[in-house]
Every structure is written in C-alpha cells, then in structure tokens.
Design a protein around this motif. Structure first.
Motif, PDB file in Angstrom:
ATOM      1  N   GLY A 151       0.809  -1.214   0.000  1.00 13.27           N
ATOM      2  CA  GLY A 151       0.000   0.000   0.000  1.00 13.27           C
ATOM      3  C   GLY A 151       0.844   1.267   0.000  1.00 13.27           C
ATOM      4  N   LEU A 152       2.132   1.101   0.304  1.00  9.91           N
ATOM      5  CA  LEU A 152       3.054   2.235   0.291  1.00  9.91           C
ATOM      6  C   LEU A 152       3.523   2.578  -1.126  1.00  9.91           C
ATOM      7  CD1 LEU A 152       4.424   4.031   2.507  1.00  9.91           C
ATOM      8  CD2 LEU A 152       6.385   2.492   2.385  1.00  9.91           C
ATOM      9  N   LEU A 153       3.115   1.799  -2.114  1.00 10.26           N
ATOM     10  CA  LEU A 153       3.614   1.978  -3.482  1.00 10.26           C
ATOM     11  C   LEU A 153       3.371   3.380  -4.051  1.00 10.26           C
ATOM     12  CD1 LEU A 153       4.948   0.764  -5.978  1.00 10.26           C
ATOM     13  CD2 LEU A 153       2.718  -0.156  -6.643  1.00 10.26           C
ATOM     14  N   PRO A 154       2.178   3.999  -3.884  1.00  5.33           N
ATOM     15  CA  PRO A 154       2.012   5.349  -4.433  1.00  5.33           C
ATOM     16  C   PRO A 154       3.013   6.355  -3.869  1.00  5.33           C
ATOM     17  CG  PRO A 154      -0.124   4.405  -3.926  1.00  5.33           C
ATOM     18  CD  PRO A 154       0.898   3.473  -3.352  1.00  5.33           C
ATOM     19  N   LEU A 155       3.335   6.235  -2.574  1.00  9.71           N
ATOM     20  CA  LEU A 155       4.332   7.130  -1.990  1.00  9.71           C
ATOM     21  C   LEU A 155       5.712   6.856  -2.571  1.00  9.71           C
ATOM     22  CD1 LEU A 155       3.420   7.243   1.823  1.00  9.71           C
ATOM     23  CD2 LEU A 155       3.027   8.984   0.090  1.00  9.71           C
ATOM     24  N   THR A 156       6.063   5.583  -2.683  1.00  9.77           N
ATOM     25  CA  THR A 156       7.369   5.221  -3.237  1.00  9.77           C
ATOM     26  C   THR A 156       7.497   5.713  -4.670  1.00  9.77           C
ATOM     27  OG1 THR A 156       7.214   3.216  -1.891  1.00  9.77           O
ATOM     28  CG2 THR A 156       8.998   3.321  -3.474  1.00  9.77           C
ATOM     29  N   THR A 157       6.420   5.565  -5.433  1.00  8.64           N
ATOM     30  CA  THR A 157       6.435   6.034  -6.817  1.00  8.64           C
ATOM     31  C   THR A 157       6.593   7.552  -6.877  1.00  8.64           C
ATOM     32  OG1 THR A 157       4.988   4.197  -7.447  1.00  8.64           O
ATOM     33  CG2 THR A 157       5.160   6.039  -8.991  1.00  8.64           C
ATOM     34  N   ALA A 158       5.933   8.258  -5.968  1.00  6.48           N
ATOM     35  CA  ALA A 158       6.051   9.719  -5.945  1.00  6.48           C
ATOM     36  C   ALA A 158       7.487  10.151  -5.658  1.00  6.48           C
ATOM     37  CB  ALA A 158       5.101  10.302  -4.896  1.00  6.48           C
ATOM     38  N   VAL A 159       8.152   9.434  -4.752  1.00  8.98           N
ATOM     39  CA  VAL A 159       9.549   9.755  -4.440  1.00  8.98           C
ATOM     40  C   VAL A 159      10.431   9.501  -5.666  1.00  8.98           C
ATOM     41  CG1 VAL A 159      11.536   9.105  -3.030  1.00  8.98           C
ATOM     42  CG2 VAL A 159       9.282   9.333  -1.976  1.00  8.98           C
ATOM     43  N   PHE A 160      10.254   8.338  -6.319  1.00 11.16           N
ATOM     44  CA  PHE A 160      11.034   8.033  -7.514  1.00 11.16           C
ATOM     45  C   PHE A 160      10.777   9.066  -8.606  1.00 11.16           C
ATOM     46  CE2 PHE A 160      12.237   4.114  -5.675  1.00 11.16           C
ATOM     47  CZ  PHE A 160      13.197   3.521  -6.478  1.00 11.16           C
ATOM     48  N   SER A 161       9.519   9.469  -8.747  1.00 13.36           N
ATOM     49  CA  SER A 161       9.170  10.434  -9.779  1.00 13.36           C
ATOM     50  C   SER A 161       9.855  11.770  -9.536  1.00 13.36           C
ATOM     51  CB  SER A 161       7.647  10.620  -9.825  1.00 13.36           C
ATOM     52  OG  SER A 161       7.290  11.552 -10.821  1.00 13.36           O
ATOM     53  N   SER A 162       9.894  12.202  -8.283  1.00 12.63           N
ATOM     54  CA  SER A 162      10.548  13.477  -7.980  1.00 12.63           C
ATOM     55  C   SER A 162      12.049  13.407  -8.265  1.00 12.63           C
ATOM     56  CB  SER A 162      10.308  13.863  -6.512  1.00 12.63           C
ATOM     57  OG  SER A 162      10.952  12.949  -5.630  1.00 12.63           O
ATOM     58  N   LEU A 163      12.647  12.239  -7.987  1.00 13.23           N
ATOM     59  CA  LEU A 163      14.078  12.081  -8.276  1.00 13.23           C
ATOM     60  C   LEU A 163      14.325  12.016  -9.780  1.00 13.23           C
ATOM     61  CD1 LEU A 163      14.991   9.409  -5.544  1.00 13.23           C
ATOM     62  CD2 LEU A 163      15.483  11.868  -5.505  1.00 13.23           C
ATOM     63  N   ARG A 164      13.412  11.363 -10.487  1.00 10.33           N
ATOM     64  CA  ARG A 164      13.582  11.176 -11.938  1.00 10.33           C
ATOM     65  C   ARG A 164      13.394  12.487 -12.695  1.00 10.33           C
ATOM     66  NH1 ARG A 164      14.522  10.719 -16.557  1.00 10.33           N
ATOM     67  NH2 ARG A 164      14.092   8.974 -17.989  1.00 10.33           N
ATOM     68  N   THR A 165      12.440  13.294 -12.257  1.00 10.70           N
ATOM     69  CA  THR A 165      12.114  14.522 -12.976  1.00 10.70           C
ATOM     70  C   THR A 165      12.844  15.746 -12.434  1.00 10.70           C
ATOM     71  OG1 THR A 165      10.199  14.952 -11.541  1.00 10.70           O
ATOM     72  CG2 THR A 165       9.823  13.633 -13.531  1.00 10.70           C
ATOM     73  N   GLY A 166      13.498  15.591 -11.277  1.00  6.77           N
ATOM     74  CA  GLY A 166      14.176  16.728 -10.677  1.00  6.77           C
ATOM     75  C   GLY A 166      13.248  17.690  -9.960  1.00  6.77           C
ATOM     76  N   ALA A 167      11.999  17.277  -9.739  1.00  2.61           N
ATOM     77  CA  ALA A 167      11.043  18.138  -9.035  1.00  2.61           C
ATOM     78  C   ALA A 167      11.425  18.251  -7.566  1.00  2.61           C
ATOM     79  CB  ALA A 167       9.639  17.563  -9.161  1.00  2.61           C
ATOM     80  N   ARG A 168      10.979  19.318  -6.933  1.00  2.00           N
ATOM     81  CA  ARG A 168      11.273  19.546  -5.517  1.00  2.00           C
ATOM     82  C   ARG A 168       9.970  19.617  -4.734  1.00  2.00           C
ATOM     83  NH1 ARG A 168      16.255  23.957  -5.161  1.00  2.00           N
ATOM     84  NH2 ARG A 168      17.762  22.740  -6.391  1.00  2.00           N
ATOM     85  N   PRO A 169       9.512  18.470  -4.220  1.00  2.00           N
ATOM     86  CA  PRO A 169       8.274  18.478  -3.428  1.00  2.00           C
ATOM     87  C   PRO A 169       8.441  19.319  -2.170  1.00  2.00           C
ATOM     88  CG  PRO A 169       8.884  16.241  -4.087  1.00  2.00           C
ATOM     89  CD  PRO A 169      10.056  17.120  -4.391  1.00  2.00           C
ATOM     90  N   SER A 170       7.302  19.732  -1.622  1.00  4.62           N
ATOM     91  CA  SER A 170       7.322  20.572  -0.427  1.00  4.62           C
ATOM     92  C   SER A 170       7.739  19.766   0.797  1.00  4.62           C
ATOM     93  CB  SER A 170       5.923  21.169  -0.197  1.00  4.62           C
ATOM     94  OG  SER A 170       5.004  20.127   0.095  1.00  4.62           O
ATOM     95  N   ARG A 171       8.051  20.486   1.864  1.00  2.44           N
ATOM     96  CA  ARG A 171       8.430  19.819   3.114  1.00  2.44           C
ATOM     97  C   ARG A 171       7.284  18.972   3.653  1.00  2.44           C
ATOM     98  NH1 ARG A 171      10.919  23.546   7.724  1.00  2.44           N
ATOM     99  NH2 ARG A 171      12.461  23.722   6.037  1.00  2.44           N
ATOM    100  N   ALA A 172       6.046  19.457   3.491  1.00  7.13           N
ATOM    101  CA  ALA A 172       4.889  18.700   3.949  1.00  7.13           C
ATOM    102  C   ALA A 172       4.779  17.362   3.217  1.00  7.13           C
ATOM    103  CB  ALA A 172       3.608  19.515   3.755  1.00  7.13           C
ATOM    104  N   PHE A 173       5.149  17.361   1.934  1.00  8.04           N
ATOM    105  CA  PHE A 173       5.128  16.114   1.163  1.00  8.04           C
ATOM    106  C   PHE A 173       6.070  15.102   1.785  1.00  8.04           C
ATOM    107  CE2 PHE A 173       7.231  13.407  -1.906  1.00  8.04           C
ATOM    108  CZ  PHE A 173       6.181  12.851  -2.623  1.00  8.04           C
ATOM    109  N   TRP A 174       7.281  15.515   2.076  1.00  3.70           N
ATOM    110  CA  TRP A 174       8.266  14.584   2.617  1.00  3.70           C
ATOM    111  C   TRP A 174       7.883  14.117   4.012  1.00  3.70           C
ATOM    112  CZ3 TRP A 174      11.125  12.287  -0.659  1.00  3.70           C
ATOM    113  CH2 TRP A 174      11.569  12.926  -1.812  1.00  3.70           C
TER     114      TRP A 174
END
Length: 342
Positions: A151-174
């Motif tokens: 069930g943690l997969l969507p979060l893991t995917t979001a982390v990989f996506s941010s690393l892959r695209t170079g995006a900078r999620p907010s502190r609340a996201f992390w």
C-alpha cells in the motif's frame, strides 16, 4: 475544440431556413436566432458528452483498481498449483501473448527506438520484478500483510518520480511520505515478531522496482498511449518468459487445481494486461489525481478479498495501518496539488 467544431458544423443547418424565408422577412434576425439556438444545443450536447465520458472514466479506473486488488489473492491461489518461478514465468508468457494479440488486432506500429530503454525499465520493474518478488513473499506471508506493505507503493512512486524529474516536493510532502513509511515499517516489524522477515525484504524490494517501473511508465505514457506501454513491456519479456517457463516447469512440482488455474489466468489476463488497459483508459478520461484517489481503496479491497476468498484472519492492526497509509498518501497528493496551483 470539439465545441467549436460542432458550432461551426451546425451553422449551415441553422442558415438553411432563412434562404426560404418570405420576402421582407428579417433574415438577419432569423440567422441570429437559429445560430444562437444551434450553439446552445451544441454546448449542451458537448456538456452531456463530457459528463458521460467522465462517468465512463470513473468506471474504467474503478475496474482497474478492482483488478489490481485481486492480484495477491489470485497469486496465492496460483501457488496452490505452481511453484513461484513457474507461476511468474507462465503469468508473463500468457500476458505477453494476450498483449501481442491486442497490438496486432489494433494494427499498432512498433514504438520508436528511443522508447525501448524506458520500456525495458517498465518491463524489469512491473512485469518481472514486482510479480516475482511478491510471489516469493507470498510463499510465507499472508496477502493481508503484503497488501499493507505494498500500500506504500504510491508514496514510493512519488519519491522516484521526484528524483527522476528533478522536481522539488514541499516539506509537507516529505513529512507525509516519511510518516507513511514509518507506519509500514512499524507494522511489518510488529507482525514479524520484532524483526523484518525474508518476505518483508521481498516486499520492500518489490516496492522499489515497481516504483521505478511506474515512474518510467508514467513518463512514456505522455508520448505513447498508456495501454501500449503496458502491452509492449509485456511483449518485450516474451523471450525471457518462454525460457523461464521451459526451465521452471520441469524443476518445480505442478498440482493442477481449480483455484490454481483460476489464479494463473487472473494474474496473466486480469492483472498483467486487462487491469492496466482499463486503468490507463480511465486515467486518460478523469485525470491522474482523481484516478489516484480511487486507488487509495486498493489495499482495503485486498484485505476484504483475503478474508472472503482465502479465509485469512486479518489482524486488527492491518486495516488500521492501511488507513494510516491512505491518509499519508492523500496528504502527499494534497500538498502536490497545492504546490502546483501557487
């Protein structure tokens, strides 16, 4: 654009009666009135079409979530008849045959060469890695336990996506992402008697490889229809699946049962291809954010199937942990949307 085209196409019909009007009639007014009526009708028709398309998208995406939620119970059934390596090889082989048939029937051309590396990542993560690691885990883990961890997969995917695209999620996201990870780790340690088991390591490995595959698949889906990404990644694994089937079937015992055959057919046809097909089609209609909200129900549905289909006793901590993870996922989506709208 569709509304504009409809209005333009309707104009000649609206102007037709004015050419037969009586002499001295106010032709301009007739034209104005008829054109206005046509435009209004066209707008109403397009609005109705949009609502129908949205409802259809919700149904398709919901069917995708339904298909995915049955993957672990179906895998557990499949293990009644096949060894883990045989099951994964047969699943991939049958899925590749179905996907190849769909591509042939659709007359789909080969993807551009520049996309093959990305398809290989999707295949390694979603077609081979995730099914193999979760199948190995389900030899000793319950499906309810696996559902909470994965069930943690969507979060893991979001982390990989941010690393892959170079995006900078907010502190609340992390914060939300780390909280979700902490919930899952605490749950697995508590359920495993104070230490991570081998099945847990398989499941965490499955999270990583699948997240990598999903991230690359999402990138490719921007330029290639999503269902074709899924289909080509399956077809890409065809040689490996043939070799794996030839090696695994003689090496592992086979005890055909109704449950085993149904489980194999479902993970091959339902999970590996049809589920992804309707999921991507639905996501294209309703958008990624709304589709992701539907996917939040997947772990809870799997817990339900574990109880109904497998007679598993779901521990009280499982739904609590699943709901806590869902809250964390919802928080990451909310922070992501807020950041984009600023």
């Amino acid at each position: 654009m569709r509304a504009e085209n409809s209005a333009i196409n309707d104009n000649p019909i609206a102007l037709g009666p004015s050419s037969d009007a009586r002499p001295g009639a106010r032709t301009g007014s007739a034209e104005h009135t008829n054109t206005g009526t046509s435009t209004s009708t066209s707008t109403d028709g397009n609005a109705a079409t949009g609502r129908e398309s949205h409802r259809g998208g919700l149904v398709l995406a919901g069917l995708g979530v339904f298909a995915f939620s049955l993957t672990f119970p179906a895998t557990a059934w499949g293990l009644e008849s096949f060894g883990p390596w045989s099951l994964v090889a047969l699943r991939t082989l049958l899925g590749a045959v179905i996907a190849g048939g769909a591509l042939l029937l659709g007359g789909v051309a080969l993807p551009d060469r520049r996309h093959w590396a990305g398809l290989a990542v999707v295949a390694a993560g979603g077609v081979i890695g995730f099914p193999l690691l979760t199948t190995l885990a389900l030899q000793t883990s319950t499906t309810s336990h696996a559902a909470v961890v994965v069930g943690l997969l969507p979060l893991t995917t979001a982390v990989f996506s941010s690393l892959r695209t170079g995006a900078r999620p907010s502190r609340a996201f992390w914060i939300a992402a780390l909280a979700g990870a902490a919930v899952v780790i605490a749950f697995t340690v508590q359920q495993s008697g104070g230490a991570l088991s081998g099945a847990d390591l398989y499941l965490f490995g499955a999270l990583l490889v699948c997240a990598a595959g999903y991230t690359e698949g999402g990138r490719l889906a921007r330029v290639v229809p999503g269902w074709q990404v899924a289909a080509w990644s399956l077809v890409l694994c065809l040689p490996l699946s043939v070799a794996g089937t030839a090696l695994a079937l003689p090496a592992e015992p086979v005890r055909l049962t109704a449950h085993g055959v149904i489980g194999l057919v479902w993970v091959a046809a339902g999970s590996a291809f049809l589920g992804l097909y309707v999921w991507y089609r639905g996501m294209a209609e309703i958008g990624v954010p709304r589709a992701s909200q539907l996917q939040l129900a997947q772990p809870l549905l799997t817990l339900l199937w574990s109880s109904l289909l497998l007679d598993e006793t779901v521990p009280a901590a499982a739904p609590v942990a699943a709901i806590a993870v869902l809250v964390c996922i919802a928080a990451t989506q909310r922070t992501g949307r807020e950041r984009r709208t600023r």
